[in-house]
Write a protein that holds these residues in place. Structure first.
Motif, short mmCIF file in Angstrom:
data_model
loop_
_atom_site.label_atom_id
_atom_site.label_comp_id
_atom_site.label_asym_id
_atom_site.label_seq_id
_atom_site.Cartn_x
_atom_site.Cartn_y
_atom_site.Cartn_z
N LYS A 45 0.57 -1.09 0.00
CA LYS A 45 -0.04 0.12 -0.02
C LYS A 45 0.75 1.39 0.09
O LYS A 45 1.73 1.32 0.85
N SER A 46 0.77 2.18 -0.97
CA SER A 46 1.74 3.14 -1.21
C SER A 46 1.53 4.02 -0.06
O SER A 46 0.31 4.32 0.57
N LYS A 78 0.45 6.78 2.64
CA LYS A 78 -0.44 7.76 2.14
C LYS A 78 -0.12 9.27 2.99
O LYS A 78 -1.02 10.14 3.22
N THR A 79 0.97 9.21 3.63
CA THR A 79 1.43 10.27 4.51
C THR A 79 1.24 11.56 3.60
O THR A 79 1.85 11.64 2.68
N GLU A 80 0.88 12.56 4.34
CA GLU A 80 1.14 13.90 3.54
C GLU A 80 2.52 14.44 3.74
O GLU A 80 3.38 13.98 4.37
N ASN A 136 -2.80 0.37 6.53
CA ASN A 136 -3.31 0.98 5.35
C ASN A 136 -2.63 2.28 4.71
O ASN A 136 -2.89 3.35 4.54
N GLY A 137 -1.46 1.99 4.64
CA GLY A 137 -0.64 3.05 4.03
C GLY A 137 0.08 4.15 5.05
O GLY A 137 0.64 5.04 4.46
N ARG A 138 -0.05 3.89 6.32
CA ARG A 138 0.58 4.98 7.28
C ARG A 138 1.20 4.12 8.45
O ARG A 138 0.47 3.44 9.09
N PRO A 161 -3.96 5.84 10.92
CA PRO A 161 -4.60 7.04 10.37
C PRO A 161 -4.84 8.00 11.39
O PRO A 161 -4.83 9.18 10.95
N SER A 198 7.57 13.76 5.38
CA SER A 198 6.40 12.73 5.79
C SER A 198 6.86 12.38 7.39
O SER A 198 5.83 12.12 8.01
#
Ligand code: HEM
Ligand code: SF4
Ligand code: FES
Lengths: 223, 251
Positions: free
Chosen positions: A95-96, A98-100, B71-73, B77, B219
């Motif tokens: 999953k790439s 998602k961080t800002e 989930n990508g973080r 979240p 990031s």
């Protein structure tokens, strides 16, 4: 305490890159200021005088060598860092991220390579003519410093005008991240002035890319 | 709640890993994320399967042991929240949750979701300390420290060494971690005598261990559960420059 395997740390590399980058950013301001003289509507008279000054001033001559050095150092370190950074995560996430983050920072090598390709094309039109590597185009009538005429033929070609315009967009993307990034790399981040640096950087990126874009647009549509 | 989990399973560092899907029912929204995994593991154990291995210790956000890429973080979240303090109410009922380990060359997978973060300890070992015998506490006013500096030092000291900054960085760079440790000591009088050696050794060590460099993508700052700001990376760069320029070579 030292480990001898890595001679130049990534922090030093970024420091040097930032210094070279700042020099390149100053150069862009000078380059743009002179180029905009082309569009004042005097068929390049004022521009010609500025070119004459640039060609004869010994300080400018020296700066030209520094400029080449700056480009080479900046590009080499950019590629080296990219390679090192790429190797630091051999197994990618499924999953790439998602961080800002600051969006353009992820594509510095890509926008950089586009600028590099553009530079080659650009050199064929102007610098290599001056250096005697590329024959002088007919309109210049044997004057290898008649950059105005060269600009006229170059930008009346829709393909070249388009390539230049697209390149300036990517240059803008590079600069948008680069400006504030250089300050951060040099250790200059402070809640007092960093918001101002970020604002000026965005402004700088827009002014430079729009400013350069005026020239092909002027010659293609209005000359 | 009902959730579908896609969890990375990997026998050991050498083995090839893969995702395995688990359907979990009767999950309470009040469960913490790790309790949800405990609940999954109970069921796996009951049915004779190998439970999912994940790292954890304090479960109150202070030790830095937990850390999952959700989930990508990194740490999921919620902002400024460690995996152990994350709750199932942050997720959609009936949704799918993808869970991966931190991925970095410097953090080899031990098993499933557990990675080896010895590299961070090695960075500390290379200079992240003050080498004086502490003895008994000195008289409180003998070393004055400005309120502003002690606050800054404390902000930096909040780093729990979880490695989320590495996990979040496109370069797997540990610079936020290094910067926090370097700054924490550089702000205080006790840390000053060794500041120049410290910053150089720690920065170099991070490079040698295979972490990437900093591209100022920021990031790390967004996913750090303790909100360590990138301002400290600039502080580290400053300390590094000072050390390089001012320090005499003694060898
Ligand atoms: C006039 C042209 C250019 C200017 C003004 C410029 C300026 C800058 C500046 C100021 C930075 C920030 C440095 C830092 O974060 O410390 C930067 C980063 C970068 N530049 Fe350029 N640059 C130019 C051309 C190029 C070219 C031709 C390349 C080709 C490869 C390139 C590749 C990069 C890369 C990869 C980075 C990011 C490095 C990193 O953070 O890891 N640049 N540039
Ligand atoms: S800086 Fe933040 S993300 Fe990085 S190790 Fe410390 S607490 Fe974790
Ligand atoms: S288990 Fe200690 S911080 Fe999460």
């Amino acid at each position: 305490m030292g480990d001898k395997r890595i001679r130049i740390t990534t922090v030093s590399q970024k420091y040097i890159m930032a210094l070279a980058g700042i020099f390149l950013m100053l150069f862009l301001v000078v380059h743009l200021s002179i180029n905009l003289l082309m569009v004042v509507g005097d068929d390049g008279k004022l521009f010609g005088q500025a070119v004459q000054f640039m060609l004869t001033n010994p300080l400018i001559k020296i700066t030209e060598y520094v400029l080449f050095g700056g480009f080479i150092v900046h590009i080499l370190l950019g590629v080296i860092l990219w390679a090192v950074n790429n190797r630091a995560r051999p197994v990618k996430y499924s999953k790439s991220l998602k961080t800002e983050n600051s969006m353009f920072s992820k594509y510095m090598i890509h926008t950089g390579v586009i600028i590099l390709i553009f530079l080659f094309i650009h050199f064929f039109h102007f610098f290599f003519v001056k250096a005697g590597i590329v024959p002088i185009p007919e309109v210049a009538e044997g004057d290898k410093h008649d950059f105005f005429s060269m600009a006229v033929v170059t930008f009346q070609n829709p393909l070249y005008s388009f390539i230049y315009l697209v390149s300036f967009v990517f240059l803008g993307f590079h600069l948008k991240h680069a400006f504030q990034s250089a300050f951060q790399s040099l250790g200059l981040n402070h809640n007092k002035y960093t918001p101002a640096i970020k604002f000026i950087g965005t402004l700088y990126a827009i002014v430079i890319s729009v400013g350069f874009a005026i020239i092909p647009i002027y010659f293609y549509f209005f000359y | 709640m009902k959730v579908t989990l896609k969890i990375w399973r990997q026998k050991n560092a050498k083995a090839k890993g893969r995702f395995v899907k688990y359907k979990l029912e009767n999950v309470s929204p009040e469960m913490s994320f790790l309790e949800m995994l405990d609940y999954l593991n109970e069921q796996l154990i009951k049915s004779g399967e190998d439970p999912v291995v994940f790292d954890h210790d304090c479960r109150e956000g202070i030790c830095g042991a937990c850390g999952l890429y959700i989930n990508g973080r990194p740490h999921g979240p919620e902002k400024r929240t460690t995996t152990c303090e994350l709750h199932m109410r942050s997720f959609k009922d009936g949704g799918t949750i993808v869970i991966e380990p931190w991925r970095s060359k410097a953090f080899p997978v031990i098993k499933d979701l557990m990675v080896d973060r010895t590299a961070l300890d090695e960075i500390i070992r290379s200079g992240g300390y003050i080498s004086v015998n502490t003895g008994s506490a000195p008289e409180a006013n003998s070393i004055p420290v400005g309120k502003h500096l002690s606050d800054k030092a404390f902000d930096a000291a909040e780093c729990i060494g979880c490695g989320a900054c590495v996990a979040a960085c496109k370069n797997s760079s540990a610079m936020l971690f290094v910067a926090a440790k370097v700054s924490q000591m550089a702000f205080l009088p006790h840390g000053k005598p060794e500041a120049a050696d410290r910053v150089q050794s720690m920065v170099k060590k991070a490079d040698v261990l295979g972490f990437g460099g900093c591209s100022n993508t920021y990031s790390c700052e967004h996913d750090c559960p303790k909100g360590i700001p990138v301002e400290f990376i600039a502080k580290m760069n400053r300390e590094f420059f000072k050390a390089k320029v001012c320090k005499q070579k003694v060898e």
